[in-house]
Write a protein that holds these residues in place. Structure first.
Motif, mmCIF file in Angstrom:
data_model
loop_
_atom_site.group_PDB
_atom_site.id
_atom_site.type_symbol
_atom_site.label_atom_id
_atom_site.label_comp_id
_atom_site.label_asym_id
_atom_site.label_seq_id
_atom_site.Cartn_x
_atom_site.Cartn_y
_atom_site.Cartn_z
ATOM 1 N N HIS A 13 -7.332 -3.569 -4.685
ATOM 2 C CA HIS A 13 -5.890 -3.650 -4.347
ATOM 3 C C HIS A 13 -5.278 -2.270 -4.554
ATOM 4 O O HIS A 13 -5.077 -1.833 -5.680
ATOM 5 C CB HIS A 13 -5.189 -4.673 -5.232
ATOM 6 N N HIS A 15 -2.398 0.841 -2.959
ATOM 7 C CA HIS A 15 -1.378 1.360 -2.047
ATOM 8 C C HIS A 15 -1.615 2.858 -1.869
ATOM 9 O O HIS A 15 -1.552 3.606 -2.840
ATOM 10 C CB HIS A 15 0.020 1.130 -2.619
ATOM 11 N N HIS A 173 -2.920 -9.202 -8.405
ATOM 12 C CA HIS A 173 -2.290 -8.719 -9.650
ATOM 13 C C HIS A 173 -1.735 -9.844 -10.523
ATOM 14 O O HIS A 173 -0.527 -9.952 -10.716
ATOM 15 C CB HIS A 173 -1.210 -7.675 -9.358
ATOM 16 N N ASP A 246 -3.677 -1.911 -8.021
ATOM 17 C CA ASP A 246 -2.299 -1.950 -7.520
ATOM 18 C C ASP A 246 -1.601 -0.617 -7.755
ATOM 19 O O ASP A 246 -0.375 -0.574 -7.924
ATOM 20 C CB ASP A 246 -1.499 -3.096 -8.152
HETATM 21 ZN ZN ZN Z 1 0.357 -4.123 -4.552
#
Ligand code: ZN
Ligand code: DOR
Length: 343
Positions: A13, A15, A173, A246
């Motif tokens: 996960h 970004h 998450h 995340d």
């Molecule tokens: Zn995220």
């Protein structure tokens, strides 16, 4: 044991943003992880396979020379996503479709207003075996912000998982005891990612000596009992739980603001932070399965063949990092990490 060698891990996960921000952060992930499941919440969101493929090309073009890092692409789900787009995503090797409840988090305004409205899409995804990745929080303002994950599970996720028994689902998450319990008891094909911040910090970290914007992310940090449950899940060896940082970079100016953005940047220490938490719990021997096996197995990808080595040696974390024409404040800024990467 002063060095630790693992099968090269995957970040399930991540970004990566775009443009100069992408160029600034990508190396941190690519040095540590063989692959990452890349989130589609760009502006505009990646609602088509063509947009996701073009983004993948920009990621590959921004990689440091010689890197073999592989971005695993995801599609941004809307109530209007047609079946043919889902079929094309599967055919293009995209690994999942991300459900953002509208208004739940950064760039989620194009997301899903009513979970029942995407049941037709879920039907297709179940039929073609394309996983659903879920930001599991309700946006109902009457629900306390610290309860939004637990209420989402009860109102939306439990019914969804029962209604689509063949759909593979990742609750992203996870932050609560309820999240851990749900995933652990769920049927096979239901899994969860765990971030370094939710393993190692409770909501006290938001107010340590003052307001701490760099500890603010969504879902927000929870009480200590929830942190302990999330850590126990990561350490348990249960293949339903795997690593997803995340890591979510925002320019310092947007974090230091009257309405600060949600997101913690952790890719600069994307494996070191987990090593520290596992070691503190006396379970360093469990890290490899959590970081390098369970995610690949869930996504039905081959496990990586290379290795990554960490050395127990204190490493100072800079106060900030370059980030386009702003700066980026990493997790643990100005502090130390117990482990460092052997390059
Ligand atoms: Zn995220
Ligand atoms: O804290 C967060 N930041 N949570 C999310 O769900 C999105 C992410 C972002 O994109 O900044």
């Amino acid at each position: 044991m002063d060095t630790l060698t693992l099968t090269r891990p995957d970040d399930c996960h991540l970004h990566l943003r775009d443009g100069p921000a992408l160029a600034a952060v990508l190396g941190d992930s690519a040095r540590r992880f063989a692959r990452a499941v890349v989130m589609p919440n760009l502006r505009p969101p990646l609602t088509t396979v063509a947009a996701a493929q073009a983004y993948r090309e920009r990621i590959l073009a921004a990689l440091p020379a010689g890197s073999d890092f592989e971005p695993l692409m995801t599609l941004y789900l809307t109530e209007a996503t047609p079946a043919r787009e889902l079929e094309a995503a599967k055919a293009a090797g995209m690994v999942g479709v991300k459900l953002y409840p509208a208004g739940a988090t950064t760039h989620s305004d194009a997301g899903v207003r009513r979970v029942e409205a995407i049941y037709p899409q879920l039907e297709t995804m179940q039929a073609i075996d394309l996983p659903l990745l879920v930001h599991g929080e309700v946006t109902d303002p009457a629900v306390d912000v610290f309860d939004r994950e637990a209420v989402f599970i009860e109102r939306h996720l439990a019914p969804l998982v029962a209604r689509f028994p063949g759909l593979r689902v990742v609750l992203e998450h996870i932050t609560t005891r309820e999240g851990v319990a749900f995933v652990r008891a769920a049927r096979p094909g239901v899994a969860a990612t765990i971030t370094p911040q939710h393993l190692s910090m409770n909501r006290g970290a938001l107010f340590e000596g003052g307001l701490r914007p760099h500890h603010y992310c969504l879902p927000v940090l929870k009480r200590e009992e929830h942190r302990a449950a999330v850590l126990a899940a990561a350490l348990s060896g249960d293949p339903k739980f795997f690593l997803g940082t995340d890591s979510a970079p925002h320019p310092r100016g947007d974090k230091h603001s009257a309405c600060g953005c949600a997101g913690i940047y952790s890719a600069h220490a994307g494996i070191e932070l987990y090593a520290e938490a596992f070691e503190q719990a006396g379970a360093l021997d469990r890290l490899e399965a959590f970081a390098s096996h369970h995610g690949a197995d869930f996504y039905r990808l081959p496990r990586n063949t290379g290795t990554l080595t960490l050395r127990r040696a204190p490493q100072a974390v800079p106060e900030s990092l370059p980030f386009g024409d702003d700066r980026l404040v990493p997790l643990r800024a100005g502090g130390q990490l117990a482990w460092r990467l052997v390059e």
